[in-house]
Design a protein around this motif. Structure first.
Motif, PDB file in Angstrom:
ATOM      1  N   LEU A   7       0.787  -1.335   0.319  1.00 29.53           N
ATOM      2  CA  LEU A   7       0.015   0.175   0.079  1.00 29.53           C
ATOM      3  C   LEU A   7       0.850   1.252  -0.013  1.00 29.53           C
ATOM      4  CD1 LEU A   7      -2.784  -1.387   2.713  1.00 29.53           C
ATOM      5  CD2 LEU A   7      -2.723  -1.131   0.215  1.00 29.53           C
ATOM      6  N   ASP A   8       1.388   1.516  -0.997  1.00 27.87           N
ATOM      7  CA  ASP A   8       2.592   2.592  -1.114  1.00 27.87           C
ATOM      8  C   ASP A   8       1.802   4.206  -1.863  1.00 27.87           C
ATOM      9  OD1 ASP A   8       1.968   1.775  -3.750  1.00 27.87           O
ATOM     10  OD2 ASP A   8       4.076   0.977  -4.133  1.00 27.87           O
ATOM     11  N   THR A   9       0.461   3.939  -1.927  1.00 27.54           N
ATOM     12  CA  THR A   9       0.042   5.225  -2.199  1.00 27.54           C
ATOM     13  C   THR A   9      -1.088   5.604  -1.380  1.00 27.54           C
ATOM     14  OG1 THR A   9      -1.391   4.531  -3.880  1.00 27.54           O
ATOM     15  CG2 THR A   9       0.725   4.967  -4.714  1.00 27.54           C
ATOM     16  N   ALA A  10      -1.419   6.769  -1.208  1.00 25.01           N
ATOM     17  CA  ALA A  10      -2.677   7.139  -0.482  1.00 25.01           C
ATOM     18  C   ALA A  10      -4.089   6.526  -0.982  1.00 25.01           C
ATOM     19  CB  ALA A  10      -2.749   8.594  -0.421  1.00 25.01           C
ATOM     20  N   ALA A  11      -4.032   6.529  -2.254  1.00 23.56           N
ATOM     21  CA  ALA A  11      -5.273   6.116  -3.017  1.00 23.56           C
ATOM     22  C   ALA A  11      -5.303   4.500  -2.597  1.00 23.56           C
ATOM     23  CB  ALA A  11      -5.173   6.297  -4.419  1.00 23.56           C
ATOM     24  N   LYS A  12      -4.422   3.683  -2.527  1.00 23.16           N
ATOM     25  CA  LYS A  12      -4.421   2.366  -2.237  1.00 23.16           C
ATOM     26  C   LYS A  12      -4.899   2.209  -0.986  1.00 23.16           C
ATOM     27  CE  LYS A  12      -0.860   0.509  -5.678  1.00 23.16           C
ATOM     28  NZ  LYS A  12       0.525   0.023  -5.775  1.00 23.16           N
ATOM     29  N   LEU A  13      -4.211   3.028  -0.154  1.00 22.77           N
ATOM     30  CA  LEU A  13      -4.445   3.053   1.325  1.00 22.77           C
ATOM     31  C   LEU A  13      -6.109   3.124   1.765  1.00 22.77           C
ATOM     32  CD1 LEU A  13      -2.436   2.332   3.662  1.00 22.77           C
ATOM     33  CD2 LEU A  13      -2.770   5.086   4.324  1.00 22.77           C
ATOM     34  N   ARG A  14      -6.786   4.136   0.902  1.00 26.50           N
ATOM     35  CA  ARG A  14      -8.197   4.455   1.161  1.00 26.50           C
ATOM     36  C   ARG A  14      -8.877   3.475   0.706  1.00 26.50           C
ATOM     37  NH1 ARG A  14      -6.560   9.858  -0.721  1.00 26.50           N
ATOM     38  NH2 ARG A  14      -7.443   9.282  -2.841  1.00 26.50           N
ATOM     39  N   ASP A  15      -8.647   2.903  -0.398  1.00 30.06           N
ATOM     40  CA  ASP A  15      -9.448   1.727  -0.865  1.00 30.06           C
ATOM     41  C   ASP A  15      -9.313   0.486   0.092  1.00 30.06           C
ATOM     42  OD1 ASP A  15     -10.151   3.256  -2.904  1.00 30.06           O
ATOM     43  OD2 ASP A  15      -8.675   2.142  -4.242  1.00 30.06           O
ATOM     44  N   ALA A  16      -8.009   0.381   0.609  1.00 31.00           N
ATOM     45  CA  ALA A  16      -7.954  -0.995   1.502  1.00 31.00           C
ATOM     46  C   ALA A  16      -8.606  -0.992   2.616  1.00 31.00           C
ATOM     47  CB  ALA A  16      -6.171  -1.114   1.640  1.00 31.00           C
ATOM     48  N   VAL A  17      -8.771   0.091   3.127  1.00 26.57           N
ATOM     49  CA  VAL A  17      -9.357   0.435   4.701  1.00 26.57           C
ATOM     50  C   VAL A  17     -10.810  -0.213   4.596  1.00 26.57           C
ATOM     51  CG1 VAL A  17      -7.971   2.208   5.593  1.00 26.57           C
ATOM     52  CG2 VAL A  17     -10.202   2.744   4.385  1.00 26.57           C
ATOM     53  N   GLU A  18     -11.594  -0.090   3.459  1.00 19.89           N
ATOM     54  CA  GLU A  18     -12.806  -0.788   3.419  1.00 19.89           C
ATOM     55  C   GLU A  18     -12.886  -2.010   2.872  1.00 19.89           C
ATOM     56  OE1 GLU A  18     -15.409   0.623   4.498  1.00 19.89           O
ATOM     57  OE2 GLU A  18     -15.447   2.943   4.211  1.00 19.89           O
ATOM     58  N   GLN A  19     -11.859  -2.487   2.004  1.00 27.61           N
ATOM     59  CA  GLN A  19     -11.709  -3.717   1.373  1.00 27.61           C
ATOM     60  C   GLN A  19     -11.227  -5.002   2.468  1.00 27.61           C
ATOM     61  OE1 GLN A  19      -9.680  -3.859  -2.215  1.00 27.61           O
ATOM     62  NE2 GLN A  19      -9.808  -5.874  -2.599  1.00 27.61           N
ATOM     63  N   TYR A  20     -10.332  -4.629   3.040  1.00 35.47           N
ATOM     64  CA  TYR A  20      -9.594  -5.531   4.105  1.00 35.47           C
ATOM     65  C   TYR A  20      -9.826  -5.418   5.346  1.00 35.47           C
ATOM     66  CZ  TYR A  20      -6.784  -6.237  -0.385  1.00 35.47           C
ATOM     67  OH  TYR A  20      -6.438  -6.437  -1.553  1.00 35.47           O
ATOM     68  N   THR A  21      -9.788  -6.490   6.323  1.00 36.79           N
ATOM     69  CA  THR A  21      -9.931  -6.571   7.734  1.00 36.79           C
ATOM     70  C   THR A  21      -8.453  -6.604   8.533  1.00 36.79           C
ATOM     71  OG1 THR A  21     -11.962  -7.441   7.486  1.00 36.79           O
ATOM     72  CG2 THR A  21     -10.977  -7.884   9.438  1.00 36.79           C
ATOM     73  N   VAL A  22      -7.696  -7.392   7.981  1.00 36.35           N
ATOM     74  CA  VAL A  22      -6.347  -7.555   8.217  1.00 36.35           C
ATOM     75  C   VAL A  22      -5.363  -6.892   7.562  1.00 36.35           C
ATOM     76  CG1 VAL A  22      -4.632  -9.256   9.046  1.00 36.35           C
ATOM     77  CG2 VAL A  22      -7.107  -9.817   9.362  1.00 36.35           C
ATOM     78  N   PHE A  23      -4.446  -6.190   8.265  1.00 37.88           N
ATOM     79  CA  PHE A  23      -3.292  -5.492   7.713  1.00 37.88           C
ATOM     80  C   PHE A  23      -2.026  -5.953   8.331  1.00 37.88           C
ATOM     81  CE2 PHE A  23      -7.047  -3.096   7.158  1.00 37.88           C
ATOM     82  CZ  PHE A  23      -6.910  -2.178   5.938  1.00 37.88           C
TER      83      PHE A  23
END
Length: 793
Positions: free
Chosen positions: A493-509
């Protein structure tokens, strides 16, 4: 050697201790002053003097209630303060100091200038100091806002308020107490501990502020109209004006909130939950996303070494597992790290009965940012850390070897040899895997029940950990966290856009750095979530600082416990449902009771305007307003505020309260206004009309009480009927005290007609208010949906 006891005493005598004058807690004296010398108490004092001057002593019935409110507020706040003081003593920050050549653990306030302290990972720097020996990585984000770690070597300054991320050093205190950097910064800003007020407190303060502004001009206008235009006597004009003003003052609303929060604070304290800030209980009650770390939250804080295995890639350097174990033990004994991983390795080394065989040249402590630590021996450099971070692009060469363990939920560390000796600029030389340390970290016994509670309450769980994402996912699945199979490696998750999308898509980081934890929390907040962050290490502090509510385990780092708003003193995550339940109970009940108080305020304000517009004298007397307030608002409001209530908090506090209070307030104004006008048409005495209006207001008050108390249960029925009995008793046996007079048959008939009419009116106005509320909520959801779509784009 540090200071001698004589030198310490000399500095204490000179006042060079680490005590500050920046305590955020109120003293008992401040509590008494803040509850006694209030704006509304001043208004009540002026009203009391005016009523005494005109000889209307009967209308002083509000005085015992005001005095009682003030005393109860003081007593409850002092009790809560004493409870918190005792809890804070259990959680007081400590420091390791060297005095007379002996290490001692003392409270940070007992330190003096020139003391020599020992700092290591997880410690918060309690006073300004200079490094004497050793090296540490320090995070100064709480002071500067910069999240980058700063290396501090002998001769470098350490600023109070920052915290040690890794390493160990001896430091000499240079500025203590009020002279320290954090104390001066706080005095200059005058914001230390003030924090942002919760929505409930902010809304109540707003209501109180606007009421405080309007009552003076309205009171003056009412008196002017009554005395100079309607030509009433001074006594009648004063009592009518006072009745209107008393009705507009929400005298019990702020007290109700204070008592509810104080009682919840004491209840949680009995369960070993410390609130650094009473208002944080509301923030946690509103949470819809809970971010948790794996180690110490889902799992027990302690680990144990399950297995040590050789890597296939290191066969050309190692011949036997015994050689790997010997190297690993030497590394463990040489390291100054004190995290849970290293404590497990030390236990393993002690059980092995091993002694060091190699001479240490340099130590590189473990860092949450790099995910590894290193020791340089005379014969070479060895690294211990997360396989993905140590091997980077070459991780695929060992992935197959450790997959079995990560699928079981075990933590896997790579032990490797490094071709270079200087790691200050990262891993630039070849890394050769030697073996793996398999660590077992058992899941907390009550983790499943705890996460099941949050699942049922609609609170989403996000697991944010520095460990391997596969391992974290497996542990989360075992703990019963919904959606735990959806995991991602945060290094991707190396960009802000990827991070924003990931918070809704994934449960575990997994493989999350401290800075990424902070970014994940912010990304969730941008999407409109109320976020709580739990943690126990220095790597969690940045995220905890930005979360709407932060929760720390007392068994973790001291810096994390001091930075958090809520501390679980026995480090039992199972207490979290208790905290959420208490928050929901307080906010929902205060919201419900606040509606009762606002009904009276809305009625009195609109009735005052009605009286001024129609050029009539305000129809009620202060004693009558006190009677209505006592049995339809005050007593039931306080009793209902103690009711169990686990409903999720929805909507804004002030909107919810106003929409619940408006139907009742409007019903009161219309019913009493019409009664007064008809009373004038039929030529009924003012005293009889005022009595009839009092009884109509009482009937409407109990209708509102029934509506607000839904769903009804035995206790609520008991509260309502007890207050009905109290009102009837007072109306029969204390009628003179509350200015109730006999009524003619015509007046009684009017009262009955308007009583029945008020029921229908209240029902229809309530339906309209509920439709308005539904429309408002629909609009809010649509606005939130549009905002999410915009963020996705």
């Amino acid at each position: 050697m540090g200071l001698t006891q004589q030198q310490v005493q000399e500095r204490i005598d000179q006042g060079l201790t680490n005590e500050t004058d920046l305590s955020t807690d109120k003293t008992t004296k401040e509590i008494i002053i803040s509850n006694t010398f209030t704006y509304f108490n001043l208004i009540f004092l002026i009203i009391t003097v005016l009523l005494c001057l005109v000889g209307s002593f009967r209308n002083l019935t509000f005085l015992p209630i005001v005095i009682g409110n003030t005393l109860i507020g003081i007593i409850q706040e002092v009790r809560a303060k004493r409870t918190l003081d005792k809890m804070n003593l259990l959680n007081a920050p400590h420091a390791i100091v060297v005095r007379d050549g002996v290490k001692q653990k003392i409270e940070t306030e007992q330190l003096v200038q020139d003391d020599e302290i020992i700092l290591e990972a997880g410690n918060q720097i309690c006073a300004d100091a200079v490094v004497v020996e050793g090296s540490v990585q320090v995070n100064e984000s709480l002071l500067t806002g910069e999240a980058d770690e700063v290396e501090k070597n002998p001769g470098d300054e350490l600023f109070s308020g920052s915290f040690v991320v890794s390493g160990q050093c001896h430091a000499e205190l240079t500025h203590v107490g009020n002279e320290s950097y954090i104390a001066k910064l706080s005095q200059e800003a005058k914001t230390m501990g003030s924090g942002e007020q919760s929505e409930m407190i902010r809304s109540i303060n707003q209501i109180v502020k606007w009421v405080g502004i309007v009552i003076i001009p309205i009171g003056l206008l009412l008196f002017y109209q009554s005395h100079f235009i309607n030509h009433e006597t001074i006594r009648r004009s004063v009592t009518a004006t006072v009745a209107a003003i008393i009705g507009m003052i929400p005298e019990g609303l702020y007290l109700l909130t204070t008592i509810a929060l104080a009682l919840s604070t004491m209840k949680l304290a009995s369960r070993k939950v410390l609130l650094h800030d009473m208002k944080s209980i509301e923030a946690l009650a509103r949470v819809d996303v809970l971010c948790v770390d794996k180690t110490g939250t889902i799992t027990e804080p302690t680990m144990n070494v399950k297995q040590i295995i050789c890597s296939k890639n290191g066969k050309n350097l190692l011949h036997t597992p015994e050689e790997l174990q010997e190297l690993l033990v030497d590394y463990t004994l040489a390291s100054n790290d004190n995290n849970a991983t290293m404590q497990a390795l030390r236990t393993f080394a002690e059980n092995d009965g091993a002694t060091p065989h190699r001479m240490v040249v340099e130590r590189y402590p473990f860092s949450s940012t790099t995910k590894y630590g290193a020791i340089v021996f005379t014969e070479g450099t060895y690294i211990l850390g997360a396989p993905e971070f140590v091997l980077r692009d070459a991780y695929a060469t060992v992935e197959e070897e450790i997959t079995t363990f990560t699928k079981d939920g075990d933590r896997v560390l790579l032990f490797a040899k490094y071709a270079g000796t200087d790691l200050k600029h990262g891993l630039t030389e070849e890394v050769i895997p030697l073996g793996f340390v398999i660590l077992a970290n058992p899941i907390r016994e009550n983790a499943k029940q705890t996460f099941e509670y949050f699942n049922n309450q609609g609170v989403a769980i996000k697991v944010i950990s520095g460990d391997n994402p596969g391992t974290v996912s497996e542990v989360a699945l075992q703990a019963g966290i919904l959606g735990a199979e959806n995991y991602v490696d945060a290094t991707t998750l190396d960009t802000a856009a990827k991070l924003r999308d990931a918070v809704e898509q994934y449960t575990v980081f997994g493989r999350v750095t401290p800075k990424q934890k902070q970014k994940l929390v912010k990304a969730l907040q941008i999407k409109g979530h109320t976020v709580a962050m739990t943690g126990d290490g220095v790597n969690d502090i940045l995220a905890m600082k930005d979360a709407d509510c932060s929760v720390a385990m007392a068994s973790g780092s001291e810096a994390a416990a001091q930075a958090a708003q809520v501390v679980l003193l026995d480090s039992d995550f199972a207490h979290m449902p208790d905290v959420v339940y208490e928050g929901r109970r307080v906010v929902n009940n205060v919201q419900r009771s606040a509606s009762l108080f606002l009904v009276k305020n809305i009625f009195s304000l609109l009735m005052a305007v009605f009286s001024m517009v129609l050029m009539i004298t305000y129809p009620l007397e202060p004693a009558q307003v006190s009677l209505i307030s006592m049995f339809t608002i005050g007593a039931p409001g306080f009793l209902l505020a103690l009711e169990p209530n686990k409903n999720r908090i929805e909507g804004r506090f002030i909107t919810n309260v106003l929409l619940k209070a408006l139907p009742g307030g409007l019903t009161d104004v219309i019913a009493v206004g019409a009664l007064v006008m008809l009373g004038s048409v039929f030529g009924l005495p003012d005293a009889s009309v005022a009595t009839a209006a009092t009884l109509v207001l009482s009937v409407v008050g109990f209708m509102i009480l029934f509506k607000i108390s839904e769903p009804l249960n035995k206790m609520k029925y008991g509260v309502i009927f007890l207050n009905i009995f109290g009102l009837v008793f007072s109306g029969i046996f204390l009628k003179k005290l509350f200015a109730l007079s006999d009524m003619s048959n015509r007046c009684i008939l009017l009262m009955v007609v308007f009583g029945f009419a008020a029921e229908s009116l209240f029902r229809y106005l309530t339906l309209i208010a509920e439709k308005l509320r539904a429309r408002y909520e629909k609009k809010q959801k649509y606005t939130g949906y549009k905002r999410k779509r915009k963020l996705r784009r």
